[in-house]
Structures are given as structure tokens and as C-alpha cells.
Design a protein around this motif. Structure first.
Motif, PDB file in Angstrom:
ATOM      1  N   ALA B 211      -0.024 -19.218  -3.265  1.00  0.00           N
ATOM      2  CA  ALA B 211      -1.030 -18.149  -3.207  1.00  0.00           C
ATOM      3  C   ALA B 211      -0.380 -16.786  -3.427  1.00  0.00           C
ATOM      4  CB  ALA B 211      -1.756 -18.175  -1.854  1.00  0.00           C
ATOM      5  N   THR B 212       0.797 -16.572  -2.838  1.00  0.00           N
ATOM      6  CA  THR B 212       1.452 -15.275  -3.029  1.00  0.00           C
ATOM      7  C   THR B 212       2.016 -15.140  -4.442  1.00  0.00           C
ATOM      8  OG1 THR B 212       3.553 -16.077  -2.138  1.00  0.00           O
ATOM      9  CG2 THR B 212       2.038 -15.034  -0.583  1.00  0.00           C
ATOM     10  N   GLY B 213       2.244 -16.275  -5.124  1.00  0.00           N
ATOM     11  CA  GLY B 213       2.641 -16.171  -6.531  1.00  0.00           C
ATOM     12  C   GLY B 213       3.845 -16.970  -6.949  1.00  0.00           C
ATOM     13  N   TYR B 214       4.384 -17.810  -6.064  1.00  0.00           N
ATOM     14  CA  TYR B 214       5.530 -18.649  -6.448  1.00  0.00           C
ATOM     15  C   TYR B 214       5.029 -19.711  -7.425  1.00  0.00           C
ATOM     16  CZ  TYR B 214       9.387 -22.015  -5.926  1.00  0.00           C
ATOM     17  OH  TYR B 214      10.423 -22.900  -6.149  1.00  0.00           O
ATOM     18  N   GLN B 436       2.076   1.135  -1.858  1.00  0.00           N
ATOM     19  CA  GLN B 436       0.831   1.653  -1.278  1.00  0.00           C
ATOM     20  C   GLN B 436       0.387   2.939  -1.962  1.00  0.00           C
ATOM     21  OE1 GLN B 436       2.348   1.628   2.818  1.00  0.00           O
ATOM     22  NE2 GLN B 436       0.650   0.281   3.427  1.00  0.00           N
ATOM     23  N   ALA B 437       1.362   3.779  -2.278  1.00  0.00           N
ATOM     24  CA  ALA B 437       1.034   5.041  -2.943  1.00  0.00           C
ATOM     25  C   ALA B 437       0.521   4.795  -4.353  1.00  0.00           C
ATOM     26  CB  ALA B 437       2.269   5.954  -2.972  1.00  0.00           C
ATOM     27  N   ALA B 438       1.121   3.805  -5.026  1.00  0.00           N
ATOM     28  CA  ALA B 438       0.752   3.544  -6.418  1.00  0.00           C
ATOM     29  C   ALA B 438      -0.534   2.737  -6.519  1.00  0.00           C
ATOM     30  CB  ALA B 438       1.883   2.798  -7.118  1.00  0.00           C
ATOM     31  N   LEU B 439      -0.842   1.952  -5.498  1.00  0.00           N
ATOM     32  CA  LEU B 439      -2.013   1.064  -5.539  1.00  0.00           C
ATOM     33  C   LEU B 439      -2.929   1.414  -4.366  1.00  0.00           C
ATOM     34  CD1 LEU B 439      -0.030  -2.317  -5.984  1.00  0.00           C
ATOM     35  CD2 LEU B 439      -1.144  -1.021  -7.817  1.00  0.00           C
ATOM     36  N   PRO B 440      -3.836   2.356  -4.556  1.00  0.00           N
ATOM     37  CA  PRO B 440      -4.672   2.810  -3.426  1.00  0.00           C
ATOM     38  C   PRO B 440      -5.475   1.661  -2.811  1.00  0.00           C
ATOM     39  CG  PRO B 440      -4.934   4.240  -5.344  1.00  0.00           C
ATOM     40  CD  PRO B 440      -4.141   3.069  -5.806  1.00  0.00           C
ATOM     41  N   ASP B 441      -5.758   0.633  -3.622  1.00  0.00           N
ATOM     42  CA  ASP B 441      -6.573  -0.483  -3.146  1.00  0.00           C
ATOM     43  C   ASP B 441      -5.723  -1.586  -2.511  1.00  0.00           C
ATOM     44  OD1 ASP B 441      -9.122  -1.802  -2.921  1.00  0.00           O
ATOM     45  OD2 ASP B 441      -8.472  -3.151  -4.543  1.00  0.00           O
ATOM     46  N   LEU B 442      -4.418  -1.346  -2.328  1.00  0.00           N
ATOM     47  CA  LEU B 442      -3.520  -2.431  -1.940  1.00  0.00           C
ATOM     48  C   LEU B 442      -3.960  -3.162  -0.674  1.00  0.00           C
ATOM     49  CD1 LEU B 442      -0.935  -4.058  -2.426  1.00  0.00           C
ATOM     50  CD2 LEU B 442       0.318  -2.323  -1.139  1.00  0.00           C
ATOM     51  N   GLY B 443      -4.240  -2.401   0.381  1.00  0.00           N
ATOM     52  CA  GLY B 443      -4.619  -3.032   1.655  1.00  0.00           C
ATOM     53  C   GLY B 443      -5.842  -3.921   1.485  1.00  0.00           C
ATOM     54  N   ALA B 444      -6.836  -3.436   0.742  1.00  0.00           N
ATOM     55  CA  ALA B 444      -8.069  -4.208   0.554  1.00  0.00           C
ATOM     56  C   ALA B 444      -7.805  -5.457  -0.262  1.00  0.00           C
ATOM     57  CB  ALA B 444      -9.132  -3.342  -0.121  1.00  0.00           C
ATOM     58  N   SER B 445      -6.963  -5.338  -1.293  1.00  0.00           N
ATOM     59  CA  SER B 445      -6.713  -6.524  -2.118  1.00  0.00           C
ATOM     60  C   SER B 445      -5.933  -7.573  -1.323  1.00  0.00           C
ATOM     61  CB  SER B 445      -5.994  -6.144  -3.423  1.00  0.00           C
ATOM     62  OG  SER B 445      -4.662  -5.771  -3.178  1.00  0.00           O
ATOM     63  N   LEU B 446      -4.972  -7.142  -0.516  1.00  0.00           N
ATOM     64  CA  LEU B 446      -4.248  -8.114   0.320  1.00  0.00           C
ATOM     65  C   LEU B 446      -5.208  -8.781   1.300  1.00  0.00           C
ATOM     66  CD1 LEU B 446      -0.893  -6.225   1.120  1.00  0.00           C
ATOM     67  CD2 LEU B 446      -1.286  -8.021  -0.581  1.00  0.00           C
ATOM     68  N   ARG B 448      -8.206  -9.456   0.796  1.00  0.00           N
ATOM     69  CA  ARG B 448      -9.006 -10.428   0.042  1.00  0.00           C
ATOM     70  C   ARG B 448      -8.153 -11.625  -0.400  1.00  0.00           C
ATOM     71  NH1 ARG B 448     -10.989  -5.638  -2.411  1.00  0.00           N
ATOM     72  NH2 ARG B 448      -9.618  -5.979  -4.197  1.00  0.00           N
ATOM     73  N   GLY B 449      -6.875 -11.615  -0.012  1.00  0.00           N
ATOM     74  CA  GLY B 449      -5.997 -12.713  -0.432  1.00  0.00           C
ATOM     75  C   GLY B 449      -5.574 -12.583  -1.876  1.00  0.00           C
ATOM     76  N   GLU B 450      -5.645 -11.364  -2.415  1.00  0.00           N
ATOM     77  CA  GLU B 450      -5.217 -11.146  -3.803  1.00  0.00           C
ATOM     78  C   GLU B 450      -3.831 -10.512  -3.788  1.00  0.00           C
ATOM     79  OE1 GLU B 450      -8.351  -8.715  -5.334  1.00  0.00           O
ATOM     80  OE2 GLU B 450      -9.838 -10.317  -5.034  1.00  0.00           O
ATOM     81  N   TYR B 451      -2.840 -11.331  -4.132  1.00  0.00           N
ATOM     82  CA  TYR B 451      -1.460 -10.855  -4.074  1.00  0.00           C
ATOM     83  C   TYR B 451      -0.935 -10.452  -5.444  1.00  0.00           C
ATOM     84  CZ  TYR B 451      -2.299 -13.106   0.340  1.00  0.00           C
ATOM     85  OH  TYR B 451      -2.875 -13.454   1.535  1.00  0.00           O
TER      86      TYR B 451
END
Lengths: 508, 508
Positions: B211-214, B436-446, B448-451
Motif C-alpha cells: 500500500a505504501t508503494g513497495y 508538507q510545505a510542498a504538498l499542502p494536501d499531504l495530511g489529507a491524502s495520507l 485517505r490511504g494515498e501514499y
């Protein structure tokens, strides 16, 4: 260690590592690793070849030979190294490169052609491969027949002439015996195809392999698409098998077969570890067995002579029943023994029984000998194949995928390797006959499930010597004769007389 | 490919094969294979070293450098090769040999000493190892501190001075935070130690790692005594873990940790495959990550920052419950999150939690720096260890096996590698803050389980560059600063405030 031994040890190390790369690629490697693994393998085999062809290695071998006692193990090692180096030097570099390139393209074309059942797609590649292989045979050198040079890569000393004489006795015998067997009532087979759990199959196969003497402290069993045995010195000898949940004998006898190969490797004398005498220098392959045929004699001996015997299943069938209580509830040990020895002509070599297998081999050998001699052209090959299949096995080949395209060997340029399967069968019977003569109690000990005496005798006579002796020398030392089909023919006749109730006259 | 690239590719192939030999020895090899495998490894690393130190390689690198655009990737590769070759040439051959011999004897003695809890049995070997390591540092060269030379083997550019400044901020902060946490009520832990089936643990750990991308098409998971990640090019990156049926978090976070390392390797640009920029030439190790610390920053980021977050378990706990219905029936996602983040001082580094882990590291680094500087002698080591354990973690060391003898590192001569664990933690927080600075939506995407967004950003900023940039350059390019503990300290304070209900003041 002198300089020759030191250099030989490093070369053997590299060959063992090449074997590990191959084992990993076939059992563990994720699919994505394939292209970079191919580069790693190419780099390492290039390095091994450079070390082998380094003039300093030849000089070291000459120096070692000049100080070794004639006929000693040390002299043998130096002679073999010199033989390999000089043979390799006779092969022009551009031919080696062309063979590698053609092999790569031919294998791709073969995969595609087999999938489509389209021989025409493969034919031009095979024509090129045959042409290059004939050039290789000429470069290596031969007296009577170019095919002799190729045989020498797998079975040192074997000639096309000897093979022809062998086949002239085997083929009529096999065809006659097959006809007799087919005229008799056939055994029950229904229970072989029940639902057999893979985990239990593995337990049973490993227990039986360990019972015969395969040492798991120096080995392991994995699954792979095609079963094989491979070693990285005698201390690490691995086997693989393939499981079919709906067919028990496949993995079972596959493991006994590979364990036979493995016991040969595990039985090589530790003193030969990292030496020329556990290196196939011409093939760039780490192996302790004397030849492909000698190796096959041991896998067949343990698989067929021991593993398919009545005594083996009288002893071990209760364990099989305990692991598969519902699948084998209505089966007796005798029925099981009869089923795993059934004779049934089939289109596919790797599915063939003990009797028809040699007919598959002789077909291939006769065809490839004719190709190399120039007596048969590639376009004529499918028709020749199909005609012989019908003549020998009574089967019509429905398509080339199940006919001339079924084996990988020709696409890989392995001309000369097919005979070793049948030579192995013949040698196995000779060795077993000698073991019977040397061990009067052999039959009784096998019936008691004691495989140690047979294994110890084989180790003493064959395994421990590694590649010190040629196959012919091993036969001479052990049986007092060269290659001789008589014990094999007697064994097969007796076996099928017992199984199919033939009279002695029918099989004489 | 020019001559330099061609030679570098062959060297990288050999390093990848050495990695495969090591992986196989630790995951697949039967016990009996050990001695001959050691010889094969020695032969191959000798060959790799010979190719590296071949004067023709240095000339090829010089030629490549002279034609490469300054600052280009090609120039970087040539510079790194030249740096490594010249450093290796500064180490006298007899010192290399003495180190190898001492390492071998010291590791045997360490195993024995640890089993008996007898530091005295190991002490003379360690004394010799420290002595040789000081000579190695002198041979490699240093300005301010001999330990700088050793740090350079694992973390190019890192100095003892920088490390001292870092620790002077970290240690008081950690000790104060630990005191605060220990004064608060502790979370439920009972359910972590229930009976967890190994097969289900593997399913869960692999699902989360994927899920994280391996990418399992270019990887695989095996079991081993000590978990590790290893690669044979980016196309084949393998991880291992260790399963304990009575403790769920071990394998679970172990796999997330190793998968973090693995995603780094899988994310290296394909253009760097088989180049110097995926080779640790000084360490004779195929690796795509910029340094040990940079590598650790990614394993820690995925294990701790992502895998131990509240959002991660809010999302994935239902799946864990589905796989372990009885074991986790009476547990909430919040309780699970609290339990896997518990702080609990322990004697053993590899069992330590996220907060006390750095204290274990700083202890070791301070002691080994003193050993290398000559400020501490080996006989004084156990007492110094025990005193510091009591001062920092409040624990009395009952015996040396659970104290100064617990790690393999010193017996293997790995002085200078311990700091990279804590440096990795610090870097992870800096990289995550930049993400976090580069991806303002980072917390929300994580949540949602979107890594994918995080992984893509890390790949772009870090992974794809392989070893093109130093760790310091990567930090500068990505965060605009060098090594800076502020984000890490803020992260830890915030985390334990949430977990243990500390007030902001307490953690300031």
C-alpha cells in the motif's frame, strides 16, 4: 596450494556463483530482476572465461602436470584443464559470439513459435543454429562424425558409432516390449489424479528423499517451473520440483530423481572441492559428476530402480496413506506400485514412462545427428518427427507445439545432450548389477528401507571421484566392461514381466 | 558506454552479485554451505577490488572526468570513483589484511563472550580492533578528529563536531521528554502479546508495505534472524523480517521499515543502474542510497512518520482486525495506535521505542568516539556503558550480554556507523517538513490511504538521484538548510503531547 590449484579454486568459485545466480533466477528472483540479472551473469561468466583463458593459467597447468605423478589425481586435474583450455582456444571468438547471439534470438523465436504452434517461425533460427553448431563441431575437431565433437561436450569419449550400436539393440527391444505390454490389461490409474495437497506432497517427497540419503543440512528443496538439481560445492546442493495438486507422482518421483543427482554431488570427496575435478570448464558449470550420462544414471537409479520398485512401496505406502488418508483409502501398495509404473505412450517426452522415454530420446538423437551430418534439412524436420512418432509410439502429432517444438534444447544449441538420458539409463542398470554382485544382501536391505549400503557403495565407486575418471573408466573400474545394454534390457524385461504378467518368452 | 562506464558497470555487477551471495547466505543457504560460501565471497570481493584498483580504471575515470561537463552527473560519477580509488590506495595492504583477520577472530570471540556474558573474553580482540581502526582512520586521513575519517565511510561530509552539536540539542530534549512521558499514565499493551499467526502477520505486513508503494514485481519478502533490505539493481530489491508469534508489532513495523529502505532503492533512476552512482565503492556494496543516514531517513519516515501515525491506523486497523478477529476484538484503532507508540526504556537497542532509541545511539557514539580518540580504554568500556545506561534510561545493566556486548558492530569494525541511525531520524523530519510545505494536501491524502503523492515527491527529490549528491547537498536542495534537529524535536514533542496528554509547556 600451488599456483594451478589456486587459480583453479578461484575459477571454481566463480562457476559456483554462476550456478547460484541461475538457481536464484529460477526459484526466487522477482520477474523484474531478469534483465539486470542477465547482465550480471554475462559479466561473471566473462570473468570466469578470462581467467580460464589467461595464458598464466595454461602455464600453471603445464607446470603442475610436469611435477605430478603420471596417472595421479593431480595429473588428471592438470590434463583436464589443459584439454579444456586448448579446446576453447580452438573456437574462434566470432563463432562464440555468433552462437550466443543466435541462441538468444532462437530461444525467443522458439517460445513464440511454440505458443503459436508455428514451426515456420522458428525454422530460420534453427537453420542458423545448426549451421553454427556444425562450425563449432569442426572447430572442436572430430574424426569419424562431426556429432562426436558435440557428444564430447556432455559425455567425454562417447561416439556416434557407439551410440548407433547401442540404439540398434535398444530400439527393437523397446518396440517389441511396448507392443507386448500394450496387449495386456492396464493397471488402475484413477487414484493418481485425486486432489493432493501440495504441502503434504512436499512432506512425503522430502521424507523419502531424506530416507534414501539426501542430506538437508547441505541442501534444500524449492519449487520451480522445471525441476533441476544444482550445486555450489558438495556442501550446498539444492533441488527443485514442480507440484501438481491433481497428480501425485509428478513431484514425488521428481524429487527422488533430483535427490539422486544431489546425492552424487554431496558424495564427491571433500578433497576435490574447489578443483578442476568439480568443474566443467568447457561448459563453465560447477559440477562434481563425471558426465551428464553418469549423472543421469544416478538420478534414474534412485528414481526408478529404487523409487519405483515393489519393495519401496511395500515399505513406504503406509506413510503415503497416512498423509493422504482419503485419497488413498481404497488403494493397496501393489496398486500404487503398478500405477506409478504404467506404460502409456504420450506425445510429450517429459511426461513419458520409463519404457517409452528412450524411444523419445532415440527419435531426437537420430534426427539431430542427421541435421549435424547434413543428411536432413530443417524444413524436413517436422515431417520426419511426425513419421517417427507414429512408427514408434503409434501417435499422430496434432500440432508442432506437441511435436518438434516441445523441447528447449535445439533453440539453446544443446545438440549432443539428448543421448545422455538414455546412456544414463543403460549405465544405471550396469552399476546396479555391479552393486548386486558386490552386496549380496542388497535386495533385503532395500526391502528393510536401508539405503545406506547401496549409497555407500555408489559413493565409494562413483560419487567420491568427482570428474577424476571418464564415464568409460568408471564403468570399467566398477563393472569390468564399457557401455553395455544387456543389464538394462534384462531389467526392463523382468520389470514389465512382473508388472504386466508377460511370459519370459515374450520378453526374451 | 565509454571505457569508464563499461568498467564501472562490471564492478557494479560484481557488487550486486556479492549482495546476492549475502542475501542467500542469510535467508536460504543450508547451514553446511557456510565455509565454501565464505571462500566464494572472498574470491569475488577480491576480484571486484582488483578491478577497482586496476590502474586502467583510474585512467579511465580521469579521461571521463576530463571530458565531462563540470558538475554534471557524469562528472560526479568520475569524481566519486577517483575519490574511492585514491582513498583505498592510501590504506596499506597489510592493514586491510589485519583488519579482515581481526574482524573474523573478533566476531567469533564476540559470539562466545555474549553467550557467556564475559566481556573479558572479547576485550583483547576489541582492543586490537580499536587499534587497527585508528590506523585506518589515519590512513584515510582527517583534519579535526580521527573519527571524522570513519564517519566518512558511512555519511560523507559528517564530522564529529557536527555530531557533537547535534547531540547537545537532542540529548537534553530527549531526557526531559522521557521524564515527562514516564510521569503520565501508560497505554494498554496487553493485546500486543497475544497469539498472532505468522502467516497472517506476513499477509498484513506485505499488504501495508505494498500500500505504501513497495513493488513486489521488483522485490520479495523473506524471513531472517535479523531484518534487512538489500538490492541487486533497482529491479530486484529484497527485504526480510523476523516473526514472533507472541508479539505483533515486531514484524509489522519491521516490514514497513525495510520497505522504506526498499522504496528508496526501487526509486533510483534507471539511468544510474550499473553505474558508480549506485555503488558504494569504498564499502564494496551495491546500493543506490546517498548514505546510510539518508537511507535510514527513509526507512524511519515510512515506519514511524507514516506507519505509526494515528491516521495510518484509523485507516488500516479494520484490516488488521479482519486478519486477527479474536486477538483484536476488544481493541480500538486508537488503543492500537497508542500501544505501538508506547515509550518504555529497555536495555536492548533493537527493542527500543522511537524516543529512547536515540539515547541508545548517543551512548554508543560517545563511547566509540572516545575509544577512537584514545580518551577511553577498552577495559573501562563496560563501566562507562553501565553508568550511562543508568543516567539516561534509569536502568541497571544486569550483565554484559544485555549491555556492552549486545551489538555486533564493534566486533565487525563498524566504528562510525551508529550515528547514521539518529542522523536518519533528524533527516526524516526535515524531509517530511519539506514535503508538507510542498504538498499542502499531504495530511489529507495520507488520511485517505494515498501514499503516492508523498512517495512521488520523495522519489523526485531524493530517490531518483541515487548517490549523485551528498546527504548535505540533498538536504540543501530539498529543505534549503543542512542538518537541523528543529523539525525532529518539534515532531517528537508534538507526537508525545498527543499520545501522553502533555501540555505544550512541558514539551517546549
Amino acid at each position: 596450494m600451488n599456483d594451478f590449484q589456486h587459480r583453479s579454486a578461484e575459477i571454481n568459485d566463480l562457476l559456483c556463483i554462476l550456478n547460484l545466480l541461475a538457481w536464484d533466477a529460477r526459484t526466487q528472483m522477482p520477474a523484474g530482476g531478469s534483465p539486470t540479472r542477465a547482465q550480471q551473469t554475462a559479466t561473471l561468466s566473462g570473468l570466469a572465461q578470462r581467467q580460464l583463458l589467461d595464458p598464466a593459467y595454461e602455464r600453471a597447468a603445464e607446470a603442475a602436470l610436469s611435477t605430478a605423478e603420471p596417472g595421479s589425481v593431480a595429473a588428471r586435474a592438470a590434463e583436464q584443464a589443459l584439454g579444456a583450455v586448448r579446446a576453447l582456444r580452438r573456437v574462434p571468438e566470432d563463432l562464440t559470439r555468433d552462437l550466443a547471439l543466435t541462441k538468444s534470438a532462437a530461444q525467443d523465436a522458439w517460445v513464440e513459435a511454440r505458443a503459436r504452434g508455428d514451426f515456420g517461425h522458428f525454422a530460420p533460427h534453427l537453420t542458423r543454429m545448426v549451421d553454427l553448431t556444425r562450425r563449432l563441431a569442426d572447430a572442436l575437431g572430430h574424426r569419424e562424425h562431426p556429432y562426436d565433437a558435440l557428444l564430447g561436450l556432455y559425455e567425454p569419449g562417447l561416439t556416434t558409432r557407439t551410440l548407433g550400436e547401442l540404439f540398434s539393440q535398444l530400439r527393437p527391444h523397446h518396440l517389441s516390449l511396448l507392443r507386448d505390454v500394450q496387449a495386456r490389461p492396464q493397471p488402475r490409474l484413477d487414484f493418481l489424479a485425486r486432489d493432493y495437497g501440495v504441502a503434504e506432497q512436499e512432506v512425503l517427497a522430502l521424507e523419502l528423499a531424506q530416507a534414501t540419503g539426501y542430506d538437508l543440512a547441505r541442501g534444500r528443496l524449492d519449487a520451480s517451473a522445471h525441476p533441476f538439481e544444482i550445486s555450489f560445492t558438495r556442501e550446498d546442493v539444492r533441488i527443485t520440483t514442480r507440484y501438481r495438486p491433481d497428480f501425485l507422482p509428478g513431484a514425488l518421483f521428481g524429487v527422488l530423481h533430483e535427490a539422486g543427482h544431489a546425492m552424487y554431488e554431496q558424495g564427491v570427496s571433500p578433497e576435490l572441492t574447489r578443483s578442476v575435478l568439480t568443474s566443467d570448464l568447457l561448459g563453465l558449470y560447477a559440477v562434481g559428476g563425471a558426465s551428464y550420462g553418469t549423472h543421469e544414471s544416478q538420478s534414474r537409479l534412485w528414481e526408478n530402480r529404487v523409487g519405483r520398485s515393489r519393495a519401496f512401496w511395500d515399505r513406504h505406502f503406509p506413510r503415503a496413506q497416512a498423509l493422504f488418508p482419503s485419497q488413498l483409502a481404497d488403494v493397496t501398495a501393489e496398486e500404487f506400485w503398478r500405477a506409478v509404473n504404467r506404460v502409456q505412450p504420450s506425445l510429450i517426452r517429459v511426461e513419458a514412462d520409463e519404457l517409452t522415454y528412450d524411444l523419445h530420446i532415440m527419435l531426437r538423437v537420430d534426427l539431430e545427428t542427421a541435421l549435424i551430418a547434413g543428411d536432413l534439412t530443417v524444413p524436413e524436420l517436422p515431417e520426419a518427427w511426425n513419421a517417427r512418432m507414429e512408427a514408434d509410439l503409434g501417435l499422430k502429432v496434432p500440432d508442432d507445439a506437441r511435436g518438434v517444438l516441445q523441447d528447449i534444447h535445439w533453440s539453446a544449441g544443446l545438440f549432443g545432450s539428448f543421448p545422455t538420458y538414455t546412456v544414463g539409463n543403460v549405465m544405471a542398470a550396469q552399476f546396479f548389477e555391479a552393486a548386486q554382485a558386490a552386496l549380496p544382501d542388497l535386495g533385503a536391505s532395500l526391502a528393510r528401507g536401508e539405503y545406506g549400503p547401496l549409497r555407500t557403495w555408489l559413493t565409494e565407486q562413483i560419487y567420491r571421484h568427482g570428474r577424476t575418471y571418464t564415464p568409460h573408466e568408471l564403468l570399467e573400474r566398477t563393472t569390468g566392461r564399457g557401455l553395455d545394454p544387456a543389464p538394462y534390457l534384462a531389467y526392463l524385461s523382468g520389470k514389465y514381466r512382473d508388472l504386466y504378467g508377460l511370459t519370459a518368452k515374450e520378453t526374451a
